[in-house]
Design a protein around this motif. Structure first.
Motif, short mmCIF file in Angstrom:
data_model
loop_
_atom_site.label_atom_id
_atom_site.label_comp_id
_atom_site.label_asym_id
_atom_site.label_seq_id
_atom_site.Cartn_x
_atom_site.Cartn_y
_atom_site.Cartn_z
N ASP A 245 0.83 -1.21 0.00
CA ASP A 245 0.00 0.00 0.00
C ASP A 245 0.87 1.26 0.00
O ASP A 245 0.49 2.27 -0.60
N THR A 246 2.02 1.20 0.68
CA THR A 246 2.87 2.41 0.71
C THR A 246 3.34 2.72 -0.72
O THR A 246 3.40 3.88 -1.12
N ILE A 247 3.66 1.66 -1.47
CA ILE A 247 4.08 1.87 -2.87
C ILE A 247 2.91 2.42 -3.69
O ILE A 247 3.06 3.37 -4.47
N ASP A 248 1.75 1.83 -3.47
CA ASP A 248 0.54 2.28 -4.18
C ASP A 248 0.25 3.75 -3.88
O ASP A 248 -0.05 4.54 -4.78
N HIS A 249 0.39 4.12 -2.59
CA HIS A 249 0.16 5.53 -2.22
C HIS A 249 1.13 6.44 -2.98
O HIS A 249 0.74 7.49 -3.50
N ALA A 250 2.42 6.02 -3.02
CA ALA A 250 3.43 6.86 -3.69
C ALA A 250 3.11 7.00 -5.18
O ALA A 250 3.23 8.08 -5.76
N MET A 251 2.65 5.88 -5.78
CA MET A 251 2.30 5.93 -7.21
C MET A 251 1.13 6.88 -7.43
O MET A 251 1.09 7.62 -8.42
N LYS A 252 0.19 6.88 -6.48
CA LYS A 252 -1.01 7.74 -6.65
C LYS A 252 -0.66 9.22 -6.50
O LYS A 252 -1.27 10.07 -7.16
N VAL A 253 0.33 9.53 -5.64
CA VAL A 253 0.76 10.93 -5.51
C VAL A 253 1.25 11.42 -6.87
O VAL A 253 0.86 12.50 -7.34
N VAL A 254 2.08 10.60 -7.51
CA VAL A 254 2.64 11.03 -8.80
C VAL A 254 1.55 11.12 -9.87
O VAL A 254 1.56 12.03 -10.70
N GLU A 255 0.58 10.18 -9.80
CA GLU A 255 -0.56 10.27 -10.74
C GLU A 255 -1.25 11.63 -10.58
O GLU A 255 -1.61 12.28 -11.57
#
Ligand SMILES: Cc1cc2nc3c(=O)[nH]c(=O)nc-3n(C[C@H](O)[C@H](O)[C@H](O)COP(=O)(O)OP(=O)(O)OC[C@H]3O[C@@H](n4cnc5c(N)ncnc54)[C@H](O)[C@@H]3O)c2cc1C
Length: 394
Positions: free
Chosen positions: A380-390
């Motif tokens: 989830d931490t990786i997913d959160h980071a990906m969503k910030v960049v999105e």
């Protein structure tokens, strides 16, 4: 070049630094109060055995997250891994998640089976004939009242009955959260990872990809790879936050940013104006034992559901495949040391959201403490980071 600040260098902070680097065009600074990156996921050693603070195995339902991490931190799949629970009153080890095949081995199996039947009948009695007609035979057999539960205790009792609840969940949960009453847990969507009673294969989470880094030093190289090109300031604390103006003070200097990615408890950023968010921590006791393996072949860790002080024993070799005649286990003891587990209380989550809502555009709060969600794991931490960049791209 736009400037970004990342607060905290755990998995979420490092993943955010990496995503910004992959995006390009950002001058990124990461501030971490500890002397190293990775927080509890960082590999430590005892007697040559690598271990982390708790198991930290990589589980994810998302292929793209697996593929991303596997690219920068090659992973070994460990699909066969099992967990067990020691139940003192039965003097027995059982599978965890609770497995239907174990009921017959339990001294109170007749009572357990009766409770499950009663729960099923009560659930069906609450449904209309039309609703029942829509159920498959499997759904009909498994119908329970869990959807009506208003707290964690009800959720489990409606799902598995009082005897299994008392055996596996009641004391364990009170110990884990350091609370007297499981009815106080009212935010429990995270639990129990979608499984109450398992049937079929014993592998613990067979609906998720299960993996662990191949490298002997676990995830450590990822933290370095992820932060290449980022200015990493270790042993550094931010002494003043002016989040509205995206300005902070560290090393006695004021710094302003275009974007801030926060991964620490959001109350600190606003001087605890709505009150402090509660957490539970962990003390970890590593022990080297003079045997090649301590837990049965596919058992990676064992929960302790009774009055022992510890909640879980992990055997790290199962993850790391470290070769040695000895083995290393750790005991995890719930404590107030560390902000590791956001409390599963709706009122505290609402308080955390009040803080998060104070953040202006361009300030993100991600990761387990940053989002204040216990269910946030490594993936989830990786997913959160990906969503910030999105969001930054949008
Ligand atoms: C015992 C345990 C076992 C776990 N096992 C698993 C598992 O098996 N699988 C899984 O997927 N997940 C597991 N998790 C969860 C997962 O590891 C975490 O959710 C994830 O690592 C959290 O990363 P994070 O960056 O959000 O937070 P953290 O790792 O807490 O990182 C936050 C960072 O911020 C730093 N920091 C704090 N305050 C400040 C400050 N004021 N200024 C600067 N820096 C600061 C900290 O030092 C830390 O490095 C486990 C968690 C625990 C506690």
């Amino acid at each position: 070049m736009k400037k970004a600040l990342i607060i905290g260098g755990g998995f979420a902070g490092c993943a955010a630094a990496h995503q910004l680097k992959l995006l390009g065009g950002w001058d990124v600074t990461l501030v971490e109060s500890a002397p190293y990156l990775g927080a509890g996921v960082r590999t430590k050693y005892m007697g040559g055995h690598p271990y982390t603070l708790g198991p930290r195995h990589f589980l994810t339902p998302w292929n793209h997250v697996y593929e991303y991490l596997n690219k920068y931190c090659p992973l070994r799949r460990c699909a066969e891994h099992e967990f067990s629970t020691y139940v003192e009153r039965d003097q027995a080890f059982y599978s965890y998640p609770i497995h239907a095949d174990d009921f017959s081995k339990m001294p109170d199996s007749a009572k357990i089976n009766q409770e499950l039947k009663d729960l099923n009948l009560e659930a069906l009695a609450l449904m209309s004939p039309e609703q029942i007609a829509k159920l498959s035979p499997e759904e009909k057999r498994k119908a329970n009242k869990a959807a009506l539960a208003t707290n964690f205790e009800e959720y489990w009792i409606y799902s598995i009955g009082k005897s299994l609840y008392s055996k596996f969940v009641d004391t364990y949960s009170k110990k884990m959260w350091m609370i007297d009453d499981n009815k106080t847990i009212d935010d429990f969507a995270w639990s129990p990872k979608g499984v109450t009673i398992k049937e079929g294969a014993r592998a613990a989470w067979d609906r998720a990809i299960s993996a662990y880094p191949i490298a002997p030093n676990g995830y450590d190289d990822y933290f370095d790879i992820a932060t290449v090109g980022t200015t990493v300031l270790l042993n550094t604390k931010i002494t003043h936050f002016d989040i509205q103006n995206k300005t902070v003070v560290f090393n006695n200097e004021k710094h302003q940013y275009d974007v801030i990615v926060n991964t620490i408890s959001p109350d600190l950023l606003f001087d605890y104006c709505y009150g402090e968010l509660p957490y539970r921590g962990r003390d970890l006791i590593p022990i080297v034992l003079p045997v090649e393996f301590a837990l049965p072949e596919n058992v990676y860790f064992t929960y302790y559901s009774s009055d022992e002080k510890y909640t879980r024993v992990t055997e790290y070799k199962k993850f790391t495949q470290h070769k040695s005649d000895s083995t290393l286990i750790t005991l995890e003891i719930p404590s107030l040391n560390g902000k590791y587990y956001p409390m599963p209380f709706k009122a505290e989550k609402a308080k955390a959201d009040q803080y998060i809502n104070l953040m202006p555009d361009g300030v993100f709060s991600i990761g387990r403490a940053g989002a204040y969600i216990y269910g946030v794991d490594i993936d989830d931490t990786i997913d959160h980071a990906m969503k910030v960049v999105e969001q930054l791209k949008a």
